[in-house]
Scaffold this active site. Sequence first.
Site, mmCIF file in Angstrom:
data_model
loop_
_atom_site.group_PDB
_atom_site.id
_atom_site.type_symbol
_atom_site.label_atom_id
_atom_site.label_comp_id
_atom_site.label_asym_id
_atom_site.label_seq_id
_atom_site.Cartn_x
_atom_site.Cartn_y
_atom_site.Cartn_z
ATOM 1 N N LYS A 140 6.061 -106.126 28.494
ATOM 2 C CA LYS A 140 6.422 -106.296 29.913
ATOM 3 C C LYS A 140 6.932 -107.706 30.231
ATOM 4 C CE LYS A 140 2.258 -104.446 30.996
ATOM 5 N NZ LYS A 140 1.144 -103.801 31.709
ATOM 6 N N ASP A 150 -5.921 -100.912 31.930
ATOM 7 C CA ASP A 150 -5.800 -100.310 33.271
ATOM 8 C C ASP A 150 -5.851 -98.784 33.237
ATOM 9 O OD1 ASP A 150 -3.337 -100.268 32.036
ATOM 10 O OD2 ASP A 150 -2.204 -101.047 33.744
HETATM 11 MG MG MG Z 1 -1.763 -102.232 37.916
#
Ligand code: MG
Length: 503
Positions: free
Chosen positions: A219, A254
Amino acid sequence: MNNLIFWFGVSTGISLVATVQYLVSLREQHQQPTTISTSYKNVPEKSQKQSNEKNLSAVATRPSSPIRGTLLASLDQQLTVTSSKLQKIVLHMVSEFKKGLQNDNEQLAMIPSYVVNRPTGKETGVYLALDLGGTNFRVCRVNLEGYGNIRMNHAKYTISEELKTGTGAQMFDFIADCVAAFCRDNNIPTDNHISLGFTFSFPVLQTAINKGTLTHWSKGFTCSGVVGVDVVDLLQLAFDKKGLKINIKALVNDTVGTLVTHAYTDPQTYIGVILGTGTNAAYVEKSHNIPKWNRDDGEVIINTEWGAYNEPSILPLTTWDRNIDRHTSNPKQQIFEKLISGLYLGEIVRNILVDLIKAGELFSGNGSPALNIPYQFDTAYMSRIERDHSLSLSDTRQLLEDVLNVPNTSYDDRRIVKHVCELVGTRAARLSAAGIAALVTKINRLDACTVAIDGSVYEHYPHFGNRMRDALQEILGITAQNIVMEQARDGSGQGAALIAALA
Ligand code: MG
Ligand code: ADP
């Protein structure tokens, strides 16, 4: 008559796609056939109703020379993922999941999260949670009240490009500074070892519930000195430097946090998915199905790291996808993620628009400096354009002309831009659905399964969920009705606290 049928279709729940297809077929019976097959199944209802005919002819009749229109005409074919393609992806992903559970160093890392219990809903207590996702960083105070109730307040901080590409020490010092400020502002004592869960959403090889080394950045992050190092140690070091006495109880992905949070209220939750800056998924696996983990009993949540999925012979990569990948900080990695997630979707659209301009098929060949800057076309713009139901696409005009400084746009231009967004957004949604279908198939939960989904793309991109559902139906048939996809807002933050509680 057409309008009547349209609204009847919508109000009786008949699929929009079927209604639109019927309308188009009616139109074709009565009028000249169009020369281009353009997929309008995702056009929002209102603009569809108002300008169905106009839109079709706008795109279809646009080419005025043999060259103009060629690229445009090829877009649907290049960017549409057919049902049979989706099926192939599902089958192949299932086999890759199995490989990853068997051995280390496979394409899909299939990382045991060390979360071996799902919550009962009875967990209680006050916890700190950190959520480093890719775009935002959040510090949260989470109050588990039992009975499936969670209260939370948080502060959000932006991770600058300098931080993303600086040193690891700078990044973790920044995190510690934010935690200190948050605790000060919220009267949370930092001298009594309050428990903290750390959601760190990057590929981490977990070795215990609160230990794990970063295998590689994704990312757009490249902070030095972190790959191969235990990120909990780095965070602890940064806390120690500031005299913060905080007990880091859990290191959480996450996806795992999202799954656990949703399971706090819905025990049928077996899958957690992120569709935000990046994409990834976690699911509940039986330990005896994980040869590389050497434990026979119970279950554990597996972080699949599915963003790394890449099978060149199956994934529908275009020249734009390859070009974008070549210029990222991690070429040839995270290819599935680069087709699906928020960091990349806008950039794919931008690349296509630039090529259409170069080919003279858009904006009469006149672009703008802003459109030429990589990553200047945010994925949120796609949402804005797809949400523009106005007759003249006036919000799209404002975005293109006032924000991106394109000198002049015609209605046809704006329709084309919207259509490109539809194609790229639909492709992403359909590929995400293929990943979910593969996971549901892997764990054989076709009879009942809740999929908890967090991330701004799923939350804010119009039609994303519906497009996923359409694709799921194409892949799984009627069984898709047993798969419930639910928004799990804040799963990444609350999950870290819950897992700290479980630990
Ligand atoms: Mg998030
Ligand atoms: P994180 O990945 O840091 O947890 P988010 O889930 O908020 O954060 O995802 C951020 C990504 O979502 C960014 O890539 C951004 O471009 C994209 N995004 C933000 N708002 C929207 C929107 N309205 N529509 C589509 N994408 C959006």
